[in-house]
Scaffold this active site. Structure first.
Site, PDB file in Angstrom:
ATOM      1  N   GLU A 160       0.796  -1.239   0.000  1.00 14.55           N
ATOM      2  CA  GLU A 160       0.000   0.000   0.000  1.00 14.55           C
ATOM      3  C   GLU A 160       0.823   1.280   0.000  1.00 14.55           C
ATOM      4  OE1 GLU A 160      -2.946  -0.323   3.093  1.00 14.55           O
ATOM      5  OE2 GLU A 160      -3.573  -2.311   2.433  1.00 14.55           O
ATOM      6  N   ASN A 202       2.107  -5.123  -3.175  1.00 14.88           N
ATOM      7  CA  ASN A 202       0.708  -5.434  -2.898  1.00 14.88           C
ATOM      8  C   ASN A 202      -0.076  -4.151  -2.619  1.00 14.88           C
ATOM      9  OD1 ASN A 202      -1.298  -7.534  -2.248  1.00 14.88           O
ATOM     10  ND2 ASN A 202      -1.160  -6.782  -0.131  1.00 14.88           N
ATOM     11  N   HIS A 238     -10.439  -5.967  -2.277  1.00 14.22           N
ATOM     12  CA  HIS A 238     -11.528  -5.768  -1.305  1.00 14.22           C
ATOM     13  C   HIS A 238     -12.648  -5.083  -2.085  1.00 14.22           C
ATOM     14  CE1 HIS A 238      -9.122  -7.021   2.067  1.00 14.22           C
ATOM     15  NE2 HIS A 238      -8.155  -6.190   1.713  1.00 14.22           N
ATOM     16  N   GLU A 265      -6.229 -10.532  -1.249  1.00 12.73           N
ATOM     17  CA  GLU A 265      -7.042 -10.302  -0.040  1.00 12.73           C
ATOM     18  C   GLU A 265      -8.518 -10.254  -0.393  1.00 12.73           C
ATOM     19  OE1 GLU A 265      -5.602  -6.921   2.244  1.00 12.73           O
ATOM     20  OE2 GLU A 265      -3.519  -7.422   1.826  1.00 12.73           O
ATOM     21  N   ASP A 267     -12.244 -10.180  -0.766  1.00 14.83           N
ATOM     22  CA  ASP A 267     -13.524 -10.284  -0.064  1.00 14.83           C
ATOM     23  C   ASP A 267     -14.491  -9.350  -0.781  1.00 14.83           C
ATOM     24  OD1 ASP A 267     -12.630  -7.818   1.022  1.00 14.83           O
ATOM     25  OD2 ASP A 267     -12.247  -8.662   3.004  1.00 14.83           O
TER      26      ASP A 267
HETATM   27  O1  9MR Z   1      -7.550  -7.819   8.562  1.00 17.08           O
HETATM   28  C1  9MR Z   1      -6.601  -7.006   9.180  1.00 17.08           C
HETATM   29  C2  9MR Z   1      -7.177  -6.457  10.481  1.00 17.08           C
HETATM   30  O2  9MR Z   1      -7.330  -7.508  11.411  1.00 17.08           O
HETATM   31  C3  9MR Z   1      -6.284  -5.382  11.049  1.00 17.08           C
HETATM   32  O3  9MR Z   1      -6.922  -4.781  12.158  1.00 17.08           O
HETATM   33  C4  9MR Z   1      -5.973  -4.343  10.009  1.00 17.08           C
HETATM   34  C5  9MR Z   1      -5.046  -3.306  10.549  1.00 17.08           C
HETATM   35  O4  9MR Z   1      -4.858  -2.247   9.688  1.00 17.08           O
HETATM   36  O5  9MR Z   1      -5.382  -4.964   8.867  1.00 17.08           O
HETATM   37  C6  9MR Z   1      -6.254  -5.864   8.256  1.00 17.08           C
HETATM   38  O6  9MR Z   1      -5.657  -6.387   7.083  1.00 17.08           O
HETATM   39  C7  9MR Z   1      -5.356  -5.453   6.072  1.00 17.08           C
HETATM   40  C8  9MR Z   1      -4.149  -5.968   5.330  1.00 17.08           C
HETATM   41  O7  9MR Z   1      -3.098  -6.204   6.214  1.00 17.08           O
HETATM   42  C9  9MR Z   1      -3.722  -4.990   4.229  1.00 17.08           C
HETATM   43  N1  9MR Z   1      -4.792  -4.662   3.364  1.00 17.08           N
HETATM   44  C10 9MR Z   1      -6.036  -4.239   3.992  1.00 17.08           C
HETATM   45  C11 9MR Z   1      -6.465  -5.295   5.019  1.00 17.08           C
HETATM   46  C12 9MR Z   1      -7.805  -4.917   5.610  1.00 17.08           C
HETATM   47  O8  9MR Z   1      -7.729  -3.699   6.294  1.00 17.08           O
END
Ligand code: 9MR
Length: 459
Positions: A160, A202, A238, A265, A267
């Protein structure tokens, strides 16, 4: 909450139109349709993965679905910077190691997520800047990638780093302020630490051709032209209630740069289109020969960071949803990764036609070929196993290594011996290959392996 902001941004760029196109695609009947996501993906030379919260590995209902359906895992949080280096120079691998052990015991590969990200930086790093942060960040990449060396299929080296909106440029962060070359510095450090892992960039909001995905595309093209080690791009995906019409075309343009692409990722917001969008995304991946796998961001709806969106493939009781069926059907209907996956685009235009016509896969048994990435004192061997016309229920590849060479790590195979004659047997998820199908494994070693030739035996 930070992640909610990410989600809102992720769904606003979606445009309509892809579903109708996707649904009109002719579905062909697969010779041997798998009955689980992992079997079906493996039959097509791909993986199907899930993000795992390691705390849930003691919940049997969760583990039952995870082990039955998935042959790849990624830590939802446990391999991030705040989890692995909570104090500077003090590393904690408990959660990550637990996930790797679970994966190894259950025939799953592991995606590593994420070495560097502006979110979930530990507090000590958040307050750093400049050259101190640059060296702390490179040390983090080196230490973590070294700890997991040989155990990670693909690393999200940087997550990101591009801005949302129309700029197509980098996101501001303390990492970015250390200099625009921070991303390539991270990739070089990761390659040195774990030469066997595929190294990915990513990001989200890249679900189609848009300013952000084009900014990333330009970076990848630049990296490839300058020899910065990058192997793959992850598309988080997402998704909201529609899918961009050029979702597949976007994957393909990255693949055409000579990198693998992965859905990392996935969903999808619940609602009338959820199952269709899941199917369309899976078909898009199957239609891109360098799309090597799909990961969904959780197992059951109630495991998801998206809470009431019910965004996953299984309901809270572990029952398969309509989206699951669409994904499974798309995996079964899709083509396998071709025997000779496309290599990097040639620098010069092709001249004469090849002297030897392409050969058919071996009539029976299997064949193997190796490509070596060597440096002084070490090497990584990537081995392709191709099933003959009878397919395989298992395979075994042998090498005679030159004296002084020794195998130190193996992935996607089980090694016997480490010097001299060394044999590699399939693991439980990649032994069964259809006629002409290809799977890959690899090993790393010290010394030199130049000139080795594999022999393949099928069972
Ligand atoms: O699913 C993850 C969640 O449990 C955490 O609180 C969050 C913290 O920022 O990160 C989520 O996973 C993220 C991933 O690492 C990167 N892309 C976005 C995902 C969803 O926010």
């Amino acid at each position: 909450m930070k992640h909610r902001r990410v989600l809102r941004a992720a769904v606003t760029v979606a445009v309509t139109g892809a579903l109708a196109a996707g649904m009109t695609m002719a579905l062909t009947t697969s010779a041997s349709a798998g009955t689980t996501l992992r079997a079906s993906a493996a039959e097509k030379g791909r993986y199907f993965g899930a993000a795992v919260a390691t705390g849930k590995l003691s919940t049997s209902a969760y583990v039952t679905v995870l082990n039955r359906e998935f042959n790849s895992v990624v830590a939802e949080n446990e391999m991030k910077w705040d989890a692995t280096e909570p104090q500077q120079g003090q590393f904690r691998y408990t959660g990550g190691d637990r996930l790797v052990s679970h994966a190894q015991a259950n025939g799953m590969s592991v995606r590593g997520h994420a070495l560097l990200w502006h979110q979930q930086e530990p507090g000590w790093a958040q307050s750093m800047s400049g050259s101190a942060l640059r060296s702390a960040m490179i040390n983090h990449v080196t230490q973590v990638a070294t700890h997991f060396r040989g155990k990670i299929h693909s690393w999200d080296v940087v997550n990101e780093a591009f801005a949302d909106g129309g700029s197509g440029g980098r996101r501001d962060s303390n990492l970015q302020r250390t200099g625009n070359d921070w991303i390539e510095a991270a990739f070089r450090a990761a390659r040195a630490a774990d030469p066997g892992a595929k190294l990915c960039y990513n990001d989200y909001n890249t679900d189609g051709i848009n300013a952000k995905s084009t900014g990333i595309y330009n970076m990848v093209r630049d990296f490839k032209s300058r020899g910065v080690p990058i192997d793959c791009v992850g598309f988080q995906s997402h998704l909201g209630t529609s899918l961009a019409g050029d979702y597949q075309a976007n994957l393909q343009r990255f693949a055409d740069l000579g990198v693998d692409v992965q859905i990392t990722e996935l969903d999808v917001m619940t609602g009338g289109n959820q199952a269709n969008i899941y199917g369309a995304v899976t078909r898009a991946c199957m239609n891109v020969s360098r799309c090597t796998g799909i990961t969904v961001w959780g197992v059951r709806d109630c495991d998801s960071w998206r809470g009431s969106d019910n965004a996953l493939l299984f309901d809270c009781n572990g029952n398969k949803k309509a989206a699951y069926t669409n994904v499974l059907n798309a995996l079964n209907a899709g083509p396998a990764i071709p025997t000779d996956p496309p290599t990097d685009p040639p620098t010069d235009p092709p001249t004469d036609p090849p002297t030897d016509p392409p050969t058919d896969p071996p009539a029976v048994g299997c064949s193997a070929s190796v490509s070596l990435n060597s440096w002084t004192g070490g090497f990584v061997a990537s081995v392709k196993v191709t099933a003959g016309s009878a397919g395989t229920s298992g395979w075994n590849v042998g090498f005679t290594l030159p004296s002084g060479a020794s195998v130190t790590n193996t992935w996607s195979a089980t090694a016997s011996g480490s010097t001299g004659t060394v044999r590699f047997a399939n693991v439980n998820y990649n032994g069964r290959l259809g006629a002409g199908q290809v799977t890959e494994f690899g090993f790393q070693g010290t010394g030199s392996a130049s000139g080795v030739t594999p022999t393949c035996t099928a069972s």
